[in-house]
Scaffold this motif. Sequence first.
Motif, PDB file in Angstrom:
ATOM      1  N   ILE A 189       0.866  -1.179   0.000  1.00 50.20           N
ATOM      2  CA  ILE A 189       0.000   0.000   0.000  1.00 50.20           C
ATOM      3  C   ILE A 189       0.902   1.229   0.000  1.00 50.20           C
ATOM      4  CG2 ILE A 189      -1.728   1.284   1.305  1.00 50.20           C
ATOM      5  CD1 ILE A 189      -2.763  -1.350   2.363  1.00 50.20           C
ATOM      6  N   ALA A 190       0.610   2.148  -0.911  1.00 45.45           N
ATOM      7  CA  ALA A 190       1.441   3.346  -1.072  1.00 45.45           C
ATOM      8  C   ALA A 190       0.598   4.590  -0.854  1.00 45.45           C
ATOM      9  CB  ALA A 190       2.083   3.375  -2.460  1.00 45.45           C
ATOM     10  N   ILE A 191       1.278   5.691  -0.512  1.00 44.86           N
ATOM     11  CA  ILE A 191       0.632   6.996  -0.373  1.00 44.86           C
ATOM     12  C   ILE A 191       1.289   7.955  -1.353  1.00 44.86           C
ATOM     13  CG2 ILE A 191       2.180   7.715   1.506  1.00 44.86           C
ATOM     14  CD1 ILE A 191      -0.233   9.244   2.682  1.00 44.86           C
ATOM     15  N   ARG A 192       0.452   8.782  -1.996  1.00 47.93           N
ATOM     16  CA  ARG A 192       0.960   9.751  -2.976  1.00 47.93           C
ATOM     17  C   ARG A 192       0.447  11.134  -2.608  1.00 47.93           C
ATOM     18  NH1 ARG A 192      -0.557   9.112  -9.199  1.00 47.93           N
ATOM     19  NH2 ARG A 192       1.022   7.464  -9.084  1.00 47.93           N
ATOM     20  N   ASP A 193       1.343  12.092  -2.615  1.00 45.90           N
ATOM     21  CA  ASP A 193       0.968  13.473  -2.348  1.00 45.90           C
ATOM     22  C   ASP A 193       0.290  14.062  -3.595  1.00 45.90           C
ATOM     23  OD1 ASP A 193       1.355  15.953  -0.531  1.00 45.90           O
ATOM     24  OD2 ASP A 193       2.083  16.606  -2.497  1.00 45.90           O
ATOM     25  N   LEU A 194      -0.845  14.723  -3.406  1.00 48.97           N
ATOM     26  CA  LEU A 194      -1.606  15.296  -4.519  1.00 48.97           C
ATOM     27  C   LEU A 194      -1.292  16.784  -4.667  1.00 48.97           C
ATOM     28  CD1 LEU A 194      -5.049  13.502  -3.980  1.00 48.97           C
ATOM     29  CD2 LEU A 194      -3.151  12.836  -5.479  1.00 48.97           C
ATOM     30  N   GLU A 195       0.010  17.097  -4.734  1.00 45.88           N
ATOM     31  CA  GLU A 195       0.470  18.472  -4.891  1.00 45.88           C
ATOM     32  C   GLU A 195      -0.123  19.381  -3.811  1.00 45.88           C
ATOM     33  OE1 GLU A 195      -0.307  19.733  -8.848  1.00 45.88           O
ATOM     34  OE2 GLU A 195       1.013  18.234  -9.770  1.00 45.88           O
ATOM     35  N   SER A 196      -0.093  18.878  -2.578  1.00 46.73           N
ATOM     36  CA  SER A 196      -0.641  19.645  -1.460  1.00 46.73           C
ATOM     37  C   SER A 196       0.252  20.824  -1.122  1.00 46.73           C
ATOM     38  CB  SER A 196      -0.790  18.730  -0.237  1.00 46.73           C
ATOM     39  OG  SER A 196       0.475  18.236   0.152  1.00 46.73           O
ATOM     40  N   LYS A 197      -0.330  21.800  -0.439  1.00 42.16           N
ATOM     41  CA  LYS A 197       0.399  23.017  -0.096  1.00 42.16           C
ATOM     42  C   LYS A 197       1.440  22.754   0.989  1.00 42.16           C
ATOM     43  CE  LYS A 197      -0.265  27.754   1.572  1.00 42.16           C
ATOM     44  NZ  LYS A 197      -1.254  28.757   2.019  1.00 42.16           N
ATOM     45  N   ASN A 198       1.071  22.012   2.020  1.00 45.30           N
ATOM     46  CA  ASN A 198       1.964  21.795   3.158  1.00 45.30           C
ATOM     47  C   ASN A 198       2.693  20.459   3.105  1.00 45.30           C
ATOM     48  OD1 ASN A 198       1.354  24.287   4.408  1.00 45.30           O
ATOM     49  ND2 ASN A 198      -0.563  23.427   5.170  1.00 45.30           N
ATOM     50  N   GLY A 199       2.490  19.664   2.060  1.00 43.65           N
ATOM     51  CA  GLY A 199       3.282  18.467   1.851  1.00 43.65           C
ATOM     52  C   GLY A 199       2.809  17.251   2.629  1.00 43.65           C
ATOM     53  N   THR A 200       3.363  16.101   2.214  1.00 40.02           N
ATOM     54  CA  THR A 200       3.097  14.810   2.853  1.00 40.02           C
ATOM     55  C   THR A 200       4.417  14.233   3.331  1.00 40.02           C
ATOM     56  OG1 THR A 200       1.191  14.418   1.406  1.00 40.02           O
ATOM     57  CG2 THR A 200       2.150  12.497   2.506  1.00 40.02           C
ATOM     58  N   PHE A 201       4.456  13.785   4.584  1.00 41.57           N
ATOM     59  CA  PHE A 201       5.681  13.287   5.184  1.00 41.57           C
ATOM     60  C   PHE A 201       5.438  11.874   5.721  1.00 41.57           C
ATOM     61  CE2 PHE A 201       5.647  17.839   5.346  1.00 41.57           C
ATOM     62  CZ  PHE A 201       6.955  18.240   5.128  1.00 41.57           C
ATOM     63  N   VAL A 202       6.422  11.006   5.528  1.00 38.13           N
ATOM     64  CA  VAL A 202       6.392   9.659   6.082  1.00 38.13           C
ATOM     65  C   VAL A 202       7.613   9.515   6.978  1.00 38.13           C
ATOM     66  CG1 VAL A 202       6.463   7.188   5.589  1.00 38.13           C
ATOM     67  CG2 VAL A 202       5.161   8.713   4.101  1.00 38.13           C
ATOM     68  N   ASN A 203       7.358   9.351   8.278  1.00 37.04           N
ATOM     69  CA  ASN A 203       8.441   9.244   9.264  1.00 37.04           C
ATOM     70  C   ASN A 203       9.401  10.432   9.159  1.00 37.04           C
ATOM     71  OD1 ASN A 203       7.419   6.767  10.180  1.00 37.04           O
ATOM     72  ND2 ASN A 203       8.547   5.647   8.634  1.00 37.04           N
ATOM     73  N   ASN A 204       8.812  11.658   9.127  1.00 40.98           N
ATOM     74  CA  ASN A 204       9.562  12.928   9.112  1.00 40.98           C
ATOM     75  C   ASN A 204      10.344  13.157   7.818  1.00 40.98           C
ATOM     76  OD1 ASN A 204       8.681  13.516  11.747  1.00 40.98           O
ATOM     77  ND2 ASN A 204      10.383  12.382  12.637  1.00 40.98           N
TER      78      ASN A 204
END
Length: 345
Positions: A189-204
């Motif tokens: 299972i993967a997570i993808r950032d959808l060009e968010s403003k504040n970003g997506t972080f995995v384990n910092n």
Amino acid sequence: MPRLTIQERGGRENWAHECAEEVITIGRLEDNVIQLRSGGVSRNHAKILLEGENFFLVDMRSGNGTTLNGLPVSPMEKNLLRPGDLISIDAFDIEFHEGLPSPRAGEDEEVTESEILEVKLLKKVLTALDKEMVPSLEVLNGAAEGKKIFFTDEMHELVVGRDPECDFTINEYVMSRRHAKVMKRWGGIAIRDLESKNGTFVNNRRVVEEFLHDGDRVALGTIVLIFRNPQEINLTALAEAKPRFKPAAVSPEDIPGLEEAPDETLGVEEGAGEEREPEEGEGEPSALEEWEKLERSQSGMEPYPPPEHEIEAIKRFSPIEIGMMGLGVLVLIFAIITIVNLMAS
């Protein structure tokens, strides 16, 4: 075809509705597809949506709320329906069936209230057990703390964001309307950032797309979620696990008498660790040994080579250690001479 079975608690009559519409509205008004005549039901209480091959339950900001399998449903949040799920609205219970035949007309079954309660309790237990074995995301901070969504087998992807139309809605100003997408990929299972403003972080660590593993912490802006996957076993953590009690490491050189003792007889004997004072005369050459040494010197015979273990013991000393021992001998001789001079004077 999926269908709904509606029953009012305390009443003996129930009716069924075939889910042929793409949107099934539920409420107190007559223009709803399913009308529930009760003062505790809002005019437009909830709706069931058909998307692809899946049905979703959405609470339309009702006054008294909607529960799914005993758990309250957040307003305007889509919740996947599975066969056997129980929807409760005020005094009405609506059960979702998928692919089950409709009951025959005029066919009545006598079912006691205790049997109905047993079936409902069994369904709740099975649903809880089923949810404990599927991946999930849980919010750890913010206004939505404790909110959780399960990534069931029927779901191939889900969108997380501030928009009420998202599959997992988190109403926080740091979240983008469509912040990230969690999806099934070959291998996990993967997570993808959808060009968010504040970003997506995995384990910092900021990511664009990353596979998730059990225990990973996902930060969407400042909102932290934890990913759980009971089906995944962390082999790396098991390999790094250390035993609580570890025997002390013992070097073969630290074991007295190791060179003389054969391997099959090597062991711990009683009193082996106790220190013993040498007896009188022990360690000094005997008269017989002195006589044999004198004979060898007179006959011109070379002395016997020292035992191998003594040679190995000498080899184990470094040049620095040998020099220090020689210096110690010189100091001892100088001290003896000084004492003798003092006594003579």
